[in-house]
Motif scaffolding. Structure first.
Motif, PDB file in Angstrom:
ATOM      1  N   TYR A 130      11.313  90.568 -63.926  1.00 44.52           N
ATOM      2  CA  TYR A 130      10.484  90.040 -65.013  1.00 44.52           C
ATOM      3  C   TYR A 130       9.643  88.848 -64.571  1.00 44.52           C
ATOM      4  CZ  TYR A 130      13.005  93.151 -68.100  1.00 44.52           C
ATOM      5  OH  TYR A 130      13.523  94.272 -68.687  1.00 44.52           O
ATOM      6  N   PHE A 131      10.142  88.057 -63.652  1.00 45.63           N
ATOM      7  CA  PHE A 131       9.354  86.938 -63.134  1.00 45.63           C
ATOM      8  C   PHE A 131       8.069  87.463 -62.509  1.00 45.63           C
ATOM      9  CE2 PHE A 131       8.115  84.003 -59.736  1.00 45.63           C
ATOM     10  CZ  PHE A 131       7.974  82.833 -60.477  1.00 45.63           C
ATOM     11  N   TRP A 132       8.188  88.514 -61.702  1.00 46.74           N
ATOM     12  CA  TRP A 132       7.017  89.128 -61.073  1.00 46.74           C
ATOM     13  C   TRP A 132       6.110  89.778 -62.118  1.00 46.74           C
ATOM     14  CZ3 TRP A 132       3.941  89.486 -57.067  1.00 46.74           C
ATOM     15  CH2 TRP A 132       3.130  90.600 -56.917  1.00 46.74           C
ATOM     16  N   VAL A 133       6.713  90.553 -63.019  1.00 44.91           N
ATOM     17  CA  VAL A 133       5.940  91.325 -63.999  1.00 44.91           C
ATOM     18  C   VAL A 133       5.159  90.413 -64.947  1.00 44.91           C
ATOM     19  CG1 VAL A 133       6.141  92.885 -65.989  1.00 44.91           C
ATOM     20  CG2 VAL A 133       7.394  93.370 -63.889  1.00 44.91           C
ATOM     21  N   TRP A 134       5.797  89.368 -65.468  1.00 47.49           N
ATOM     22  CA  TRP A 134       5.182  88.547 -66.514  1.00 47.49           C
ATOM     23  C   TRP A 134       4.494  87.288 -66.011  1.00 47.49           C
ATOM     24  CZ3 TRP A 134       4.376  91.292 -70.496  1.00 47.49           C
ATOM     25  CH2 TRP A 134       5.294  92.235 -70.919  1.00 47.49           C
ATOM     26  N   LEU A 135       4.931  86.732 -64.883  1.00 47.28           N
ATOM     27  CA  LEU A 135       4.393  85.437 -64.465  1.00 47.28           C
ATOM     28  C   LEU A 135       3.568  85.462 -63.185  1.00 47.28           C
ATOM     29  CD1 LEU A 135       7.501  83.238 -65.327  1.00 47.28           C
ATOM     30  CD2 LEU A 135       5.407  83.549 -66.660  1.00 47.28           C
TER      31      LEU A 135
END
Length: 195
Positions: A130-135
């Motif tokens: 999620y860090f990669w996907v959203w930020l």
């Protein structure tokens, strides 16, 4: 004091809808004015983030309600006022409605446009990062290619879409050319939209 009923929250109130649309546009305009006044890179980045959020509110909240004919009392108003929420985002009532109907008909199956987006974004993997996907990935304009592809496809294959989008953007670009507002249009509308 009367008690509230469920229909009190579901009754179409055109005046309230117009007020919410006006509020979204006032937030966008106020953000642009403040960013220009402060003339600061961090404020500009915050402005892009705020305007992008208001774009989501215009299309995915207000536009969504219009497609379900819940924004205004008549289907005609829900459809023809799309220049207030869809057309500035290179979307139209009809194109959004067609995709949204497929979403309802094929909910969370490979034919569902939302499912296709989730898959494209890597959200259906076993344990997505999620860090990669959203930020991180948004800074690489991951969705920009897909958005351009959707717009070009609409212009190429759908004359109604082309006519509706051009009915908004031709005058908007004309005003930008006449007033010298190209830079503001690029910085505060197209960058948040495509980023």
């Amino acid at each position: 004091m009367s008690s509230l009923r469920a229909q009190d929250f579901t009754t179409r109130k055109g005046w309230l809808s117009l007020g919410l649309i006006l509020l979204e546009w006032c937030i966008i305009a106020g953000t642009i004015v403040l960013s220009e006044y402060l003339n600061n890179l961090w404020m500009y980045l915050l402005a892009v983030w705020i305007i992008g959020g208001r774009m989501v509110a215009l299309a995915e909240v207000l536009g969504h309600d219009a497609v379900h004919n819940n924004l205004f009392q008549t289907k005609h108003l829900n459809r023809t006022l799309d220049f207030l929420w869809f057309l500035p985002l290179f979307e139209s009532y009809d194109s959004y409605r067609e995709a949204h109907n497929r979403h309802h008909a094929f909910l969370m199956t490979p034919k569902d446009p939302a499912y296709q987006d989730y898959k494209r974004w890597g959200l259906l993997e076993g344990s997505p990062n999620y860090f990669w996907v959203w930020l991180v990935r948004p800074f690489f304009f991951f969705a920009t290619y897909y958005m351009f592809q959707t717009i070009v496809d609409g212009f190429w294959n759908d004359p109604v879409y082309r006519r509706r989008v051009l009915s908004f953007w031709a005058p908007a670009l004309g005003v930008g050319a006449l007033t010298g507002g190209w830079e503001l249009l690029l910085l505060y509308w197209l960058v948040p939209l495509f980023w």
